[in-house]
Design a protein around this motif. Structure first.
Motif, PDB file in Angstrom:
ATOM      1  N   LYS A  90       5.267   4.838   4.622  1.00  0.00           N
ATOM      2  CA  LYS A  90       4.904   5.598   5.821  1.00  0.00           C
ATOM      3  C   LYS A  90       5.326   7.060   5.694  1.00  0.00           C
ATOM      4  N   SER A  91       6.466   7.304   5.042  1.00  0.00           N
ATOM      5  CA  SER A  91       6.928   8.691   4.901  1.00  0.00           C
ATOM      6  C   SER A  91       6.007   9.500   3.989  1.00  0.00           C
ATOM      7  N   ILE A  92       5.264   8.814   3.120  1.00  0.00           N
ATOM      8  CA  ILE A  92       4.370   9.521   2.203  1.00  0.00           C
ATOM      9  C   ILE A  92       2.943   9.555   2.757  1.00  0.00           C
ATOM     10  N   VAL A  93       2.420   8.409   3.180  1.00  0.00           N
ATOM     11  CA  VAL A  93       1.016   8.308   3.575  1.00  0.00           C
ATOM     12  C   VAL A  93       0.841   8.508   5.078  1.00  0.00           C
ATOM     13  N   GLY A  94       1.801   8.102   5.864  1.00  0.00           N
ATOM     14  CA  GLY A  94       1.758   8.375   7.291  1.00  0.00           C
ATOM     15  C   GLY A  94       1.017   7.367   8.130  1.00  0.00           C
ATOM     16  N   SER A  95      -0.284   7.394   8.134  1.00  0.00           N
ATOM     17  CA  SER A  95      -1.060   6.563   9.060  1.00  0.00           C
ATOM     18  C   SER A  95      -1.193   5.110   8.616  1.00  0.00           C
ATOM     19  N   TYR A  96      -0.808   4.817   7.415  1.00  0.00           N
ATOM     20  CA  TYR A  96      -0.894   3.448   6.894  1.00  0.00           C
ATOM     21  C   TYR A  96       0.506   2.840   6.798  1.00  0.00           C
ATOM     22  N   ASP A  97       0.524   1.544   6.671  1.00  0.00           N
ATOM     23  CA  ASP A  97       1.791   0.835   6.529  1.00  0.00           C
ATOM     24  C   ASP A  97       1.679  -0.101   5.328  1.00  0.00           C
ATOM     25  N   ALA A  98       2.754  -0.303   4.633  1.00  0.00           N
ATOM     26  CA  ALA A  98       2.786  -1.247   3.514  1.00  0.00           C
ATOM     27  C   ALA A  98       3.825  -2.303   3.836  1.00  0.00           C
ATOM     28  N   LYS A  99       3.499  -3.546   3.545  1.00  0.00           N
ATOM     29  CA  LYS A  99       4.466  -4.622   3.790  1.00  0.00           C
ATOM     30  C   LYS A  99       4.335  -5.668   2.690  1.00  0.00           C
ATOM     31  N   ILE A 100       5.381  -6.463   2.585  1.00  0.00           N
ATOM     32  CA  ILE A 100       5.403  -7.555   1.616  1.00  0.00           C
ATOM     33  C   ILE A 100       5.127  -8.838   2.398  1.00  0.00           C
ATOM     34  N   THR A 101       4.090  -9.562   2.002  1.00  0.00           N
ATOM     35  CA  THR A 101       3.732 -10.801   2.695  1.00  0.00           C
ATOM     36  C   THR A 101       4.718 -11.909   2.326  1.00  0.00           C
ATOM     37  N   THR A 102       4.599 -13.049   3.019  1.00  0.00           N
ATOM     38  CA  THR A 102       5.512 -14.164   2.761  1.00  0.00           C
ATOM     39  C   THR A 102       5.396 -14.692   1.343  1.00  0.00           C
ATOM     40  N   ASP A 103       4.250 -14.474   0.698  1.00  0.00           N
ATOM     41  CA  ASP A 103       4.115 -14.897  -0.696  1.00  0.00           C
ATOM     42  C   ASP A 103       4.307 -13.717  -1.660  1.00  0.00           C
ATOM     43  N   PHE A 104       5.011 -12.680  -1.173  1.00  0.00           N
ATOM     44  CA  PHE A 104       5.425 -11.525  -1.980  1.00  0.00           C
ATOM     45  C   PHE A 104       4.253 -10.710  -2.536  1.00  0.00           C
ATOM     46  N   LYS A 105       3.214 -10.575  -1.742  1.00  0.00           N
ATOM     47  CA  LYS A 105       2.107  -9.686  -2.125  1.00  0.00           C
ATOM     48  C   LYS A 105       2.249  -8.393  -1.337  1.00  0.00           C
ATOM     49  N   LEU A 106       1.903  -7.304  -1.991  1.00  0.00           N
ATOM     50  CA  LEU A 106       1.970  -5.995  -1.353  1.00  0.00           C
ATOM     51  C   LEU A 106       0.660  -5.786  -0.595  1.00  0.00           C
ATOM     52  N   GLU A 107       0.780  -5.530   0.710  1.00  0.00           N
ATOM     53  CA  GLU A 107      -0.395  -5.423   1.567  1.00  0.00           C
ATOM     54  C   GLU A 107      -0.345  -4.097   2.308  1.00  0.00           C
ATOM     55  N   ILE A 108      -1.480  -3.387   2.342  1.00  0.00           N
ATOM     56  CA  ILE A 108      -1.584  -2.113   3.051  1.00  0.00           C
ATOM     57  C   ILE A 108      -2.345  -2.380   4.344  1.00  0.00           C
ATOM     58  N   THR A 109      -1.761  -1.952   5.462  1.00  0.00           N
ATOM     59  CA  THR A 109      -2.376  -2.177   6.765  1.00  0.00           C
ATOM     60  C   THR A 109      -2.462  -0.867   7.537  1.00  0.00           C
TER      61      THR A 109
END
Length: 178
Positions: A90-109
């Motif tokens: 968020k500090s770099i891209v701002g309007s997007y969010d990145a999270k780690i799913t329960t199965d450890f996948k990187l997801e951009i929302t």
């Protein structure tokens, strides 16, 4: 004399029968001793089996507890990693969010009308997300090392990471932010 002879014959027959009975008794006694030895051996084996079964049960309980501890630790690490990746992304891209799913996948929302929706990303955004993920892992490992929380379970420590051309696909603005 006849009576005496009959008595002696009777005594000899009785003595012979007693000898036979004594032999039969000795045979049965030997058989009984042999069976008692076998019973003792079986009891000893049964005790060994009981001990082995208790050991297996204890090992299973220990394994279950270790699996449970592993799952708790895994979720703790996933949660902390997801929070850190989100913060950095968020500090770099701002309007997007990145999270780690329960199965450890990187997801951009992206949040649209109050809903968090998974979005497609550009090559640069994917690369930023990947770098945030790697940087977050390193940061968490450093924090654990500094706090003395690193142990055999977490495996935390300071490890070198080598990347090949990490900024190759990023435009100037993103390179500066990273």
């Amino acid at each position: 004399i006849d009576k005496r002879h009959d008595l002696e014959t009777s005594i000899e027959e009785i003595t012979e029968k007693l000898g036979n009975y004594k032999g039969i008794i000795e045979k049965y006694q030997n058989d009984l001793d042999t069976l008692n030895e076998k019973i003792k051996k079986h009891h000893a084996k049964n005790r060994q089996i009981e001990v082995a079964e208790k050991r297996v049960e204890l090992c299973q309980k220990t394994l279950d507890k270790m699996k449970n501890s592993y799952e708790i630790l895994k979720q703790k690490v996933r949660q902390k990693l997801s929070e850190k990746v989100s913060q950095v992304f968020k500090s770099i891209v701002g309007s997007y969010d990145a999270k780690i799913t329960t199965d450890f996948k990187l997801e951009i929302t992206k949040e649209i009308n109050g809903n968090s929706i998974t979005v497609g990303t550009s090559t640069g955004e994917n690369q930023i997300a990947s770098l945030c993920f790697i940087g977050s892992i390193v940061n968490i490992a450093q924090e654990w090392e500094e706090k003395g929380e690193s142990d055999i379970l977490t495996g935390a420590g300071i490890y070198p990471i080598i990347m090949d051309s990490p900024f190759g696909s990023l435009d100037t603005e993103y390179r500066d932010m990273i």
